[in-house]
Design a protein around this motif. Structure first.
Motif, PDB file in Angstrom:
ATOM      1  N   PHE A  26       1.045  -1.361  -0.242  1.00 30.20           N
ATOM      2  CA  PHE A  26      -0.051   0.151  -0.076  1.00 30.20           C
ATOM      3  C   PHE A  26       0.807   1.296  -0.080  1.00 30.20           C
ATOM      4  O   PHE A  26       1.718   1.271   0.796  1.00 30.20           O
ATOM      5  N   VAL A  27       0.603   2.094  -1.035  1.00 27.44           N
ATOM      6  CA  VAL A  27       1.247   3.275  -1.112  1.00 27.44           C
ATOM      7  C   VAL A  27       0.232   4.451  -0.657  1.00 27.44           C
ATOM      8  O   VAL A  27      -0.651   4.833  -1.335  1.00 27.44           O
ATOM      9  N   PRO A  28       0.612   5.342   0.301  1.00 26.79           N
ATOM     10  CA  PRO A  28      -0.494   6.269   0.866  1.00 26.79           C
ATOM     11  C   PRO A  28      -0.494   7.588  -0.178  1.00 26.79           C
ATOM     12  O   PRO A  28       0.605   7.869  -0.833  1.00 26.79           O
ATOM     13  N   GLU A  29      -1.337   8.125   0.245  1.00 25.47           N
ATOM     14  CA  GLU A  29      -1.425   9.594  -0.558  1.00 25.47           C
ATOM     15  C   GLU A  29      -0.887  10.666   0.492  1.00 25.47           C
ATOM     16  O   GLU A  29      -0.859  10.231   1.746  1.00 25.47           O
ATOM     17  N   PRO A  30      -0.512  11.764  -0.107  1.00 28.02           N
ATOM     18  CA  PRO A  30       0.058  12.872   0.501  1.00 28.02           C
ATOM     19  C   PRO A  30      -0.910  13.068   1.991  1.00 28.02           C
ATOM     20  O   PRO A  30      -0.533  13.347   3.042  1.00 28.02           O
ATOM     21  N   GLU A  31      -2.155  13.213   1.665  1.00 26.01           N
ATOM     22  CA  GLU A  31      -3.343  13.722   2.783  1.00 26.01           C
ATOM     23  C   GLU A  31      -3.163  12.629   3.813  1.00 26.01           C
ATOM     24  O   GLU A  31      -3.178  13.093   4.940  1.00 26.01           O
TER      25      GLU A  31
END
Length: 402
Positions: free
Chosen positions: A181-186
């Motif tokens: 899983f690669v998170p979003e900046p937010e």
């Protein structure tokens, strides 16, 4: 070397010239083979019921000794568990690797293969072990644990404890594409908001600089150049079970690196140092194995009790923040390192650039982990070829042949 008949005495009756029976006549195995161990000079023996078997063994021993292929039959009586202890003690593993190997043998190898004598191990035993292990472990873990088994048996063969390794023709489970899983900046900003304030710069350092968790925990104030906006990665903080934390060598030679410090991480660190002034603590320094000593260190991140951060006391803090931020259960700090890598890749960074930024030991490791993150590579390849060769006009082949 000789084949002896144990049921009869070697000297014949002086009157009848017949062989006289021995005290063990009719009891136990009749035929004994004797030979001299070429490595130690000691006499070795083996017993057989039939003469043909004894003569065959005698011939085998003669052949093996003359060709330098002799294996002491007693050596193979060592069990896998017994030899595993010897093998592990001889390896030049770092502390963390040694701990991982010990756990692999204790949990996954010895319970199944431990009582098996080395000399009795066959490929069928290894295939059975792989099948059983695959039911309980991920494919990548099976590959890793099997590599220890294979290395151990290879060493046993090199030491002439066994004639050959049984790890031949072993099929391992296929490793599928790594799904992380690669998170979003937010989501990263939300994670920072939810984590304990004294640790708030850590997600930004992981996501903005690509440092491993142990490298972040081992950061000292002197490693951060606020003016040049750089972090110098020189050590990592490690802790073995039941032992105090210490400063250790980096994971690979290329892990020693200087990374750029983005503004978001720089501001978070500056605020952190202001709110939580750096305190010196005494800690063992093992970064140079030839000069292990205790020294005063100015670690950037300590617990509220002024102790070093490590996996044990960090895990609860991290899991709580992940849950409150709404990120997937099991998401680890390493996931922010993935974010950093994919950010570089999607903005045109070359493999070598990503490798050096992450401190991977080779570009191949970077490619194996992130190859699918270069989705436009094939399109660029096609465009380059089309640009160089163009489209072949219709009729060129026929005109050239006419």
């Amino acid at each position: 070397m000789a084949v002896d008949d144990l049921w009869y005495l070697s000297r014949r009756d002086p009157v009848t010239d017949e062989r006289r029976p021995s005290k063990r006549h009719g009891r136990g195995k009749r035929w004994r083979v004797r030979w001299s161990d070429p490595n130690t000079g000691e006499t070795r023996t083996a017993l057989f019921e039939r003469k043909a078997e004894a003569e065959r063994h005698d011939a085998d021993m003669r052949s093996d000794i003359s060709r330098g292929r002799y294996i002491d039959p007693r050596a193979g009586r060592l069990t896998v568990a017994e030899y595993a202890e010897q093998w592990r003690a001889q390896q030049l593993h770092r502390d963390s690797t040694a701990d991982m190997v010990e756990r692999a043998f204790r949990l996954h190898i010895v319970p199944v293969l431990g009582l098996l004598p080395l000399g009795d191990a066959r490929a069928s035993h290894i295939r059975g072990w792989v099948k059983a292990t695959t039911e309980n472990l991920a494919a990548s873990t099976v590959h890793l644990v099997y590599s220890y088994v294979k290395s151990m048996f290879a060493a046993a063969a090199a030491d002439k404890l066994i004639a050959a390794s049984p790890c031949v023709g072993i099929r391992l489970p296929e490793i599928g594409d790594r799904d992380y899983f690669v998170p979003e900046p937010e989501q990263i900003h939300r994670l920072v908001d939810e984590i304990a304030d004294r640790y708030s710069p850590i997600p930004y350092i992981a996501a903005g600089c690509g440092l491993r968790g142990s490298e972040i925990f081992g950061l000292e104030l002197d490693h951060v150049d606020f003016l040049a906006r750089e972090i110098h990665v020189r050590q990592q903080l490690k802790r073995m079970p039941g032992q105090p934390a210490y400063l250790g060598e980096l994971k690979t030679r290329t892990s020693r690196r200087t990374v750029e410090l983005p503004e978001v991480a720089q501001l978070a660190l500056a605020r952190h140092v202001e709110r939580y002034p750096v305190r010196e603590i005494a800690i063992e320094d093992r970064t140079d194995p030839r000069n292990v000593h205790e020294r005063r260190a100015r670690l950037l991140f300590l617990t509220s009790h002024h102790r070093p951060l490590h996996r044990s006391n960090w895990s609860t803090v991290w899991r709580t923040a992940v849950r409150r931020a709404g990120l997937p259960a099991g998401f680890g700090l390493h996931g922010l390192r993935h974010y950093f890598a994919t950010l570089l890749i999607h903005n045109g960074a070359a493999v070598k650039t990503v490798q050096l930024a992450l401190g991977h030991s080779s570009p191949m490791i970077t490619l194996n982990t992130y190859a699918h993150e270069w989705p436009d590579a094939l399109d660029r390849t096609r465009a380059l070829v089309d640009s160089a060769l163009g489209a072949r006009p219709t009729g060129v082949v026929s005109e050239a042949r006419s």
